[in-house]
Design a protein around this motif. Structure first.
Motif, PDB file in Angstrom:
ATOM      1  N   THR A  24      -3.589   1.127   1.927  1.00 10.04           N
ATOM      2  CA  THR A  24      -3.282   2.543   2.083  1.00 10.04           C
ATOM      3  C   THR A  24      -3.067   3.183   3.291  1.00 10.04           C
ATOM      4  O   THR A  24      -2.566   3.860   3.650  1.00 10.04           O
ATOM      5  CB  THR A  24      -4.331   3.602   1.047  1.00 10.04           C
ATOM      6  N   PRO A  25      -4.085   2.742   4.343  1.00  9.50           N
ATOM      7  CA  PRO A  25      -4.239   3.271   5.750  1.00  9.50           C
ATOM      8  C   PRO A  25      -2.803   3.002   6.313  1.00  9.50           C
ATOM      9  O   PRO A  25      -2.374   3.930   7.071  1.00  9.50           O
ATOM     10  CB  PRO A  25      -5.426   2.780   6.473  1.00  9.50           C
ATOM     11  N   SER A  26      -2.318   1.689   6.225  1.00 13.30           N
ATOM     12  CA  SER A  26      -1.183   1.414   6.839  1.00 13.30           C
ATOM     13  C   SER A  26      -0.027   2.316   6.366  1.00 13.30           C
ATOM     14  O   SER A  26       0.878   2.746   7.327  1.00 13.30           O
ATOM     15  CB  SER A  26      -0.910  -0.019   6.661  1.00 13.30           C
ATOM     16  N   ILE A  27       0.037   2.398   5.312  1.00 20.15           N
ATOM     17  CA  ILE A  27       1.302   2.950   4.704  1.00 20.15           C
ATOM     18  C   ILE A  27       1.189   4.461   5.032  1.00 20.15           C
ATOM     19  O   ILE A  27       2.027   5.161   5.044  1.00 20.15           O
ATOM     20  CB  ILE A  27       1.284   3.023   2.819  1.00 20.15           C
ATOM     21  N   ALA A  28      -0.157   4.961   5.098  1.00 20.51           N
ATOM     22  CA  ALA A  28      -0.182   6.422   5.227  1.00 20.51           C
ATOM     23  C   ALA A  28       0.271   6.886   6.724  1.00 20.51           C
ATOM     24  O   ALA A  28       0.656   8.074   6.846  1.00 20.51           O
ATOM     25  CB  ALA A  28      -1.738   6.899   5.040  1.00 20.51           C
ATOM     26  N   LEU A  29       0.188   5.933   7.581  1.00 26.15           N
ATOM     27  CA  LEU A  29       0.537   6.296   8.809  1.00 26.15           C
ATOM     28  C   LEU A  29       2.196   6.430   8.858  1.00 26.15           C
ATOM     29  O   LEU A  29       2.343   7.219  10.068  1.00 26.15           O
ATOM     30  CB  LEU A  29       0.195   4.918   9.856  1.00 26.15           C
ATOM     31  N   HIS A  30       2.920   6.281   7.946  1.00 30.96           N
ATOM     32  CA  HIS A  30       4.212   6.187   7.935  1.00 30.96           C
ATOM     33  C   HIS A  30       4.627   7.378   6.932  1.00 30.96           C
ATOM     34  O   HIS A  30       5.762   7.560   6.382  1.00 30.96           O
ATOM     35  CB  HIS A  30       4.822   5.258   7.547  1.00 30.96           C
ATOM     36  N   GLY A  31       3.595   8.207   6.438  1.00 29.95           N
ATOM     37  CA  GLY A  31       3.790   9.255   5.690  1.00 29.95           C
ATOM     38  C   GLY A  31       3.976   8.664   4.209  1.00 29.95           C
ATOM     39  O   GLY A  31       4.400   9.615   3.364  1.00 29.95           O
ATOM     40  N   GLY A  32       3.501   7.640   3.865  1.00 30.98           N
ATOM     41  CA  GLY A  32       3.611   7.066   2.392  1.00 30.98           C
ATOM     42  C   GLY A  32       2.462   7.016   1.585  1.00 30.98           C
ATOM     43  O   GLY A  32       1.415   7.260   2.080  1.00 30.98           O
ATOM     44  N   LYS A  33       2.656   6.863   0.317  1.00 33.31           N
ATOM     45  CA  LYS A  33       1.510   6.627  -0.546  1.00 33.31           C
ATOM     46  C   LYS A  33       1.682   5.525  -1.536  1.00 33.31           C
ATOM     47  O   LYS A  33       3.009   5.153  -1.778  1.00 33.31           O
ATOM     48  CB  LYS A  33       1.372   7.796  -1.461  1.00 33.31           C
ATOM     49  N   ILE A  34       0.466   4.981  -1.974  1.00 35.19           N
ATOM     50  CA  ILE A  34       0.693   3.758  -2.877  1.00 35.19           C
ATOM     51  C   ILE A  34      -0.440   3.997  -3.914  1.00 35.19           C
ATOM     52  O   ILE A  34      -1.330   4.385  -3.723  1.00 35.19           O
ATOM     53  CB  ILE A  34       0.629   2.498  -2.312  1.00 35.19           C
ATOM     54  N   GLU A  35      -0.032   3.615  -5.269  1.00 35.97           N
ATOM     55  CA  GLU A  35      -1.008   3.673  -6.034  1.00 35.97           C
ATOM     56  C   GLU A  35      -0.810   2.697  -7.307  1.00 35.97           C
ATOM     57  O   GLU A  35       0.569   2.120  -7.635  1.00 35.97           O
ATOM     58  CB  GLU A  35      -1.190   5.045  -6.951  1.00 35.97           C
ATOM     59  N   LEU A  36      -1.774   2.029  -7.665  1.00 38.09           N
ATOM     60  CA  LEU A  36      -1.636   0.963  -9.001  1.00 38.09           C
ATOM     61  C   LEU A  36      -1.359   1.733 -10.022  1.00 38.09           C
ATOM     62  O   LEU A  36      -1.732   2.607 -10.534  1.00 38.09           O
ATOM     63  CB  LEU A  36      -3.039   0.316  -9.004  1.00 38.09           C
ATOM     64  N   LEU A  37      -0.089   0.992 -10.663  1.00 44.90           N
ATOM     65  CA  LEU A  37       0.385   1.873 -12.234  1.00 44.90           C
ATOM     66  C   LEU A  37      -0.184   0.786 -12.916  1.00 44.90           C
ATOM     67  O   LEU A  37      -0.725   1.397 -14.212  1.00 44.90           O
ATOM     68  CB  LEU A  37       1.655   1.667 -12.181  1.00 44.90           C
ATOM     69  N   SER A  38      -0.248  -0.608 -13.109  1.00 43.72           N
ATOM     70  CA  SER A  38      -0.707  -1.588 -14.073  1.00 43.72           C
ATOM     71  C   SER A  38      -0.877  -2.732 -13.250  1.00 43.72           C
ATOM     72  O   SER A  38      -0.580  -3.205 -12.366  1.00 43.72           O
ATOM     73  CB  SER A  38       0.423  -1.569 -15.078  1.00 43.72           C
ATOM     74  N   TYR A  39      -1.687  -3.518 -14.158  1.00 42.85           N
ATOM     75  CA  TYR A  39      -1.910  -4.847 -13.996  1.00 42.85           C
ATOM     76  C   TYR A  39      -1.933  -5.702 -15.253  1.00 42.85           C
ATOM     77  O   TYR A  39      -2.623  -5.565 -16.009  1.00 42.85           O
ATOM     78  CB  TYR A  39      -3.487  -5.111 -13.155  1.00 42.85           C
ATOM     79  N   ASP A  40      -1.170  -6.458 -15.291  1.00 44.47           N
ATOM     80  CA  ASP A  40      -1.080  -7.524 -16.403  1.00 44.47           C
ATOM     81  C   ASP A  40      -1.548  -8.564 -16.163  1.00 44.47           C
ATOM     82  O   ASP A  40      -1.062  -9.793 -15.379  1.00 44.47           O
ATOM     83  CB  ASP A  40       0.385  -7.805 -16.793  1.00 44.47           C
TER      84      ASP A  40
END
Length: 96
Positions: A24-40
């Motif tokens: 998340t910190p690296s992605i946030a530096l570029h204005g992005g967001k990430i979230e886990l939707l699922s894990y199979d």
């Protein structure tokens, strides 16, 4: 302060904690967001959502494969074989 990973946490909780701490910190530096939707667990597949400036970015596949997938496979070598994503809301923080 977040708790350290322990053996009683579910694999999903451990993945979320790893994403929050290392990705998340690296992605946030570029204005992005990430979230886990699922894990199979059976297929050992992670599905995430990229949003913010990452949604629709031509480099999002590179970020996914070289950043997210490699990081998760490093911390969960026996639990994660593949990763996919979908795009969330597109926002461009540089023009708001």
């Amino acid at each position: 302060m977040k708790k350290l990973m322990n053996k009683d946490q579910s694999i999903e909780d451990k993945i979320i904690e790893t994403i929050d701490k290392y990705i998340t910190p690296s992605i946030a530096l570029h204005g992005g967001k990430i979230e886990l939707l699922s894990y199979d667990k059976e297929d050992q597949h992670v599905h995430v959502k990229l949003s913010g400036s990452c949604a629709g970015c031509s480099s999002s596949i590179y970020t996914l494969k070289m950043g997210v997938e490699q990081t998760l496979q490093h911390y969960f070598p026996k639990d994660i074989k593949s990763i996919s994503h979908e795009e969330g809301e597109v926002t461009n923080p540089y023009y708001t």
